[in-house]
Design a protein around this motif. Structure first.
Motif, PDB file in Angstrom:
ATOM      1  N   TRP A  17       0.839  -1.213   0.000  1.00 47.83           N
ATOM      2  CA  TRP A  17       0.000   0.000   0.000  1.00 47.83           C
ATOM      3  C   TRP A  17       0.866   1.252   0.000  1.00 47.83           C
ATOM      4  CZ3 TRP A  17      -0.302   3.557   4.123  1.00 47.83           C
ATOM      5  CH2 TRP A  17      -1.401   4.414   4.133  1.00 47.83           C
ATOM      6  N   LYS A  18       1.898   1.236   0.836  1.00 49.81           N
ATOM      7  CA  LYS A  18       2.778   2.414   0.918  1.00 49.81           C
ATOM      8  C   LYS A  18       3.628   2.538  -0.348  1.00 49.81           C
ATOM      9  CE  LYS A  18       4.660   5.937   2.685  1.00 49.81           C
ATOM     10  NZ  LYS A  18       3.864   7.170   2.788  1.00 49.81           N
ATOM     11  N   LEU A  19       4.165   1.426  -0.826  1.00 51.74           N
ATOM     12  CA  LEU A  19       4.999   1.471  -2.032  1.00 51.74           C
ATOM     13  C   LEU A  19       4.203   1.969  -3.232  1.00 51.74           C
ATOM     14  CD1 LEU A  19       6.913  -1.905  -1.564  1.00 51.74           C
ATOM     15  CD2 LEU A  19       7.952   0.384  -1.548  1.00 51.74           C
ATOM     16  N   GLN A  20       2.952   1.563  -3.276  1.00 48.13           N
ATOM     17  CA  GLN A  20       2.124   1.896  -4.429  1.00 48.13           C
ATOM     18  C   GLN A  20       1.757   3.390  -4.427  1.00 48.13           C
ATOM     19  OE1 GLN A  20      -1.624   1.217  -3.288  1.00 48.13           O
ATOM     20  NE2 GLN A  20      -2.364   2.451  -4.896  1.00 48.13           N
ATOM     21  N   GLN A  21       1.894   4.049  -3.268  1.00 48.71           N
ATOM     22  CA  GLN A  21       1.587   5.489  -3.212  1.00 48.71           C
ATOM     23  C   GLN A  21       2.685   6.361  -3.792  1.00 48.71           C
ATOM     24  OE1 GLN A  21       0.601   6.430   0.800  1.00 48.71           O
ATOM     25  NE2 GLN A  21      -1.272   5.255   0.712  1.00 48.71           N
ATOM     26  N   SER A  24       7.171   7.714  -6.945  1.00 49.56           N
ATOM     27  CA  SER A  24       7.336   7.180  -8.305  1.00 49.56           C
ATOM     28  C   SER A  24       6.371   6.021  -8.494  1.00 49.56           C
ATOM     29  CB  SER A  24       8.748   6.652  -8.496  1.00 49.56           C
ATOM     30  OG  SER A  24       9.673   7.415  -7.789  1.00 49.56           O
ATOM     31  N   ALA A  25       6.056   5.730  -9.734  1.00 51.98           N
ATOM     32  CA  ALA A  25       5.188   4.578 -10.017  1.00 51.98           C
ATOM     33  C   ALA A  25       6.041   3.311  -9.970  1.00 51.98           C
ATOM     34  CB  ALA A  25       4.556   4.740 -11.383  1.00 51.98           C
ATOM     35  N   HIS A  26       5.483   2.257  -9.409  1.00 48.56           N
ATOM     36  CA  HIS A  26       6.203   0.994  -9.328  1.00 48.56           C
ATOM     37  C   HIS A  26       5.330  -0.129  -9.858  1.00 48.56           C
ATOM     38  CE1 HIS A  26       9.067   3.043  -6.833  1.00 48.56           C
ATOM     39  NE2 HIS A  26       8.159   3.308  -5.919  1.00 48.56           N
ATOM     40  N   HIS A  27       5.992  -1.172 -10.342  1.00 49.97           N
ATOM     41  CA  HIS A  27       5.254  -2.406 -10.597  1.00 49.97           C
ATOM     42  C   HIS A  27       5.509  -3.312  -9.396  1.00 49.97           C
ATOM     43  CE1 HIS A  27       3.241  -5.586 -12.748  1.00 49.97           C
ATOM     44  NE2 HIS A  27       4.145  -6.392 -12.222  1.00 49.97           N
ATOM     45  N   LEU A  28       4.422  -3.771  -8.768  1.00 50.18           N
ATOM     46  CA  LEU A  28       4.571  -4.577  -7.558  1.00 50.18           C
ATOM     47  C   LEU A  28       4.138  -6.011  -7.790  1.00 50.18           C
ATOM     48  CD1 LEU A  28       2.982  -2.183  -4.876  1.00 50.18           C
ATOM     49  CD2 LEU A  28       5.404  -2.462  -5.422  1.00 50.18           C
ATOM     50  N   MET A 297       3.330   2.357   8.457  1.00 49.90           N
ATOM     51  CA  MET A 297       3.310   2.849   7.073  1.00 49.90           C
ATOM     52  C   MET A 297       2.492   4.131   6.930  1.00 49.90           C
ATOM     53  SD  MET A 297       5.377   1.236   5.319  1.00 49.90           S
ATOM     54  CE  MET A 297       6.519   0.361   6.396  1.00 49.90           C
ATOM     55  N   PRO A 298       1.305   4.223   7.591  1.00 46.00           N
ATOM     56  CA  PRO A 298       0.561   5.477   7.461  1.00 46.00           C
ATOM     57  C   PRO A 298       1.284   6.670   8.091  1.00 46.00           C
ATOM     58  CG  PRO A 298      -0.891   3.698   8.188  1.00 46.00           C
ATOM     59  CD  PRO A 298       0.511   3.181   8.262  1.00 46.00           C
ATOM     60  N   LEU A 304       9.251   5.353   0.298  1.00 42.80           N
ATOM     61  CA  LEU A 304       9.646   4.091   0.929  1.00 42.80           C
ATOM     62  C   LEU A 304      10.566   3.275   0.021  1.00 42.80           C
ATOM     63  CD1 LEU A 304       9.299   2.226   3.425  1.00 42.80           C
ATOM     64  CD2 LEU A 304       7.397   1.148   2.202  1.00 42.80           C
ATOM     65  N   ALA A 305      10.253   3.242  -1.279  1.00 40.35           N
ATOM     66  CA  ALA A 305      11.075   2.441  -2.192  1.00 40.35           C
ATOM     67  C   ALA A 305      12.508   2.973  -2.214  1.00 40.35           C
ATOM     68  CB  ALA A 305      10.474   2.456  -3.595  1.00 40.35           C
ATOM     69  N   ALA A 306      12.657   4.307  -2.234  1.00 35.08           N
ATOM     70  CA  ALA A 306      14.003   4.899  -2.252  1.00 35.08           C
ATOM     71  C   ALA A 306      14.729   4.583  -0.943  1.00 35.08           C
ATOM     72  CB  ALA A 306      13.909   6.406  -2.452  1.00 35.08           C
ATOM     73  N   LEU A 307      13.995   4.660   0.140  1.00 34.93           N
ATOM     74  CA  LEU A 307      14.573   4.411   1.461  1.00 34.93           C
ATOM     75  C   LEU A 307      15.088   2.965   1.574  1.00 34.93           C
ATOM     76  CD1 LEU A 307      14.660   6.195   4.040  1.00 34.93           C
ATOM     77  CD2 LEU A 307      12.457   5.210   4.664  1.00 34.93           C
ATOM     78  N   LEU A 308      14.255   2.014   1.151  1.00 35.66           N
ATOM     79  CA  LEU A 308      14.623   0.603   1.297  1.00 35.66           C
ATOM     80  C   LEU A 308      15.714   0.217   0.297  1.00 35.66           C
ATOM     81  CD1 LEU A 308      11.139  -1.100   1.924  1.00 35.66           C
ATOM     82  CD2 LEU A 308      12.676   0.018   3.553  1.00 35.66           C
TER      83      LEU A 308
END
Ligand code: AMP
Ligand code: GLY
Length: 423
Positions: A17-21, A24-28, A297-298, A304-308
């Motif tokens: 949910w957090k990654l999808q926000q 940047s757009a991601h494919h999950l 996450m909220p 989050l993606a950049a952080l991880l």
């Protein structure tokens, strides 16, 4: 980025949910995922334990990042296996994950690095364990050394209970190989809180503090569960208490781990008992908490993606992290009978209600069957809400969960009560 999330619980739904926000757009992908991850990530039918198949999938689909939810694959060495194949993965290696995988090891590390924790000793011989327990007095805590799905710590209030716990763990092998050794530990008084950190070697970012509710019933009664709700922040771990925990626990631990040959990268979850003598470590987990992630996450503003992915690459990207000033609280809705036996396959109603921007429903044990969502586990879902205050978050979460129905649904009515007066 193309991101593979491993696991099937509420924690993994919250991560997706957090990654999808974005931003940047991601494919999950989520392997294996659940009924809640299906609409936002592509569920991939590979078990979290099938390390080889997961690595094959990540390699053949050119995943940019893999994020591991549960502890078992981390303790089995999934990170080492991915790195050996040149795949980028977020989480600690097998060696570092022993901080969760072996309580005897974690106690040895804490003793060597002088990290405050309960006095303890480790035994392979049941008679010696019993003798040490008698010396410690009662209550004390008997812990299986290895992974035991949160059930391996037994508080013994008298000699008969201690003997039964040691027998159950070491002789009856209630937790299998996890019972090769036991840790006998002094009982600590105080209030529990969870400190989750993003760790890269000696460096760390403090993630939102939280508290969870482990017992199934109101007023902390009934058997232990995987967690019936959580809230963030944990007032007992804010301000000077947080600085104290960082100074007394986090700094000596992270300064010391490299001297023991451990390069920790990933989330470190520190379960603390905060008592008269300051914070002491109850346990380490080598991954995000569940259901803590559903309130964490909220409260993370940022990428989050950049952080991880920065952490997987060996550095912390502070510019990708900001802490939301809002509070968050989640209530777990469980199947009837949980944490004992429970039915599955029951339809869940009310998931489509418009609950507003402050509410998210994170699925744990659910699956999709055409257009319906069915229960598929003991902890079915968590309703998570944010608010300007913890009280507002709690009121919103309780109003929202009243819309959700399945036969025998049960949840605690007192989530957050330790931090707030009665409802
Ligand atoms: P653990 O698996 O070590 O986290 O223990 C599970 C739960 O048992 C903790 O969340 C505490 O509620 C309780 N516990 C564990 N160790 C102690 C201790 N030394 N003193 C008091 N309670 C403990
Ligand atoms: N909620 C406790 C844990 O994730 O271990």
């Amino acid at each position: 980025m193309k991101i593979l999330v491993i696991g099937s619980g509420g924690r993994e739904h919250a991560l997706c949910w957090k990654l999808q926000q974005g931003p940047s757009a991601h494919h999950l992908w989520c392997a294996p995922g659940n009924g809640g991850t299906a609409p936002i990530a592509q569920n991939i039918p590979i078990a979290a334990s099938d390390i080889r198949a997961l690595a094959d999938f990540a390699a053949s689909n050119a995943a940019d990042l893999t994020v591991v939810g549960p502890e078992a694959p981390l303790c089995e060495g999934i990170v080492d296996a991915f790195i050996a194949r040149g795949l980028r993965i977020f989480g600690p290696g097998r060696n570092a994950a022993r901080l969760e995988g072996s309580k005897a090891f974690s106690k040895e590390v804490m003793d060597r690095l002088r990290v405050p924790t309960a006095r303890s000793a480790t035994f392979t011989d049941p008679a010696a364990a019993r003798k040490f327990g008698r010396q410690l007095g009662f209550p004390h805590v008997v812990k299986a050394d290895g992974l035991a799905a949160g059930k391996g710590a037994i508080i013994a209030t008298d000699p008969a209970a201690a003997d039964a716990a040691i027998r159950q763990i070491m002789e009856e092998r209630a937790f299998g190989k996890a019972g090769d050794q036991v840790v006998i530990e002094e009982f600590l008084d105080g209030e529990e809180a969870s400190l989750q950190l993003l760790v890269c070697g000696r460096d760390w970012i403090v993630l939102p503090t939280s508290q969870d509710h482990k017992r199934v019933g109101d007023g902390d009664t009934g058997p232990n569960t995987g967690g019936m709700g959580a809230y963030s922040p944990a007032p007992i771990l804010e301000g000077p208490a947080l600085a104290d925990a960082e100074n007394r626990i986090v700094r000596p631990l992270l300064d010391g781990l490299p001297t023991l040959g451990i390069d920790y990268r990933g989330v470190l979850y520190i379960g603390l008992m905060i008592g008269r003598h300051g914070p002491k470590v109850l346990e380490f987990n080598c991954r995000f908490g569940d259901p803590e992630t559903q309130v964490l996450m909220p409260r993370i503003d940022g990428d989050l993606a950049a952080l991880l992915s920065a952490c997987a690459d060996g550095h912390l990207d502070r510019s990708a992290f900001a802490l939301s000033p809002r509070s968050a609280l989640c209530i777990v809705a469980a199947a009837p009978g949980y944490p004992g036996d429970y039915p599955t396959g029951q339809p869940i109603a009310g998931l489509d209600a418009n609950l507003g921007p402050d509410v998210a429903i994170f699925h744990a044990g659910t699956r999709r069957d055409g257009d319906t969502t069915l229960t598929a586990g003991g902890r079915v879902l968590a309703v998570s809400a944010t608010g300007q205050t913890l009280r507002a978050a709690r009121d919103t979460a309780y109003a929202a969960i009243a819309n959700i129905h399945f036969p025998g649904i049960h949840y605690r009515s007192d989530i957050g009560s330790r931090a707030l007066p009665a409802r």
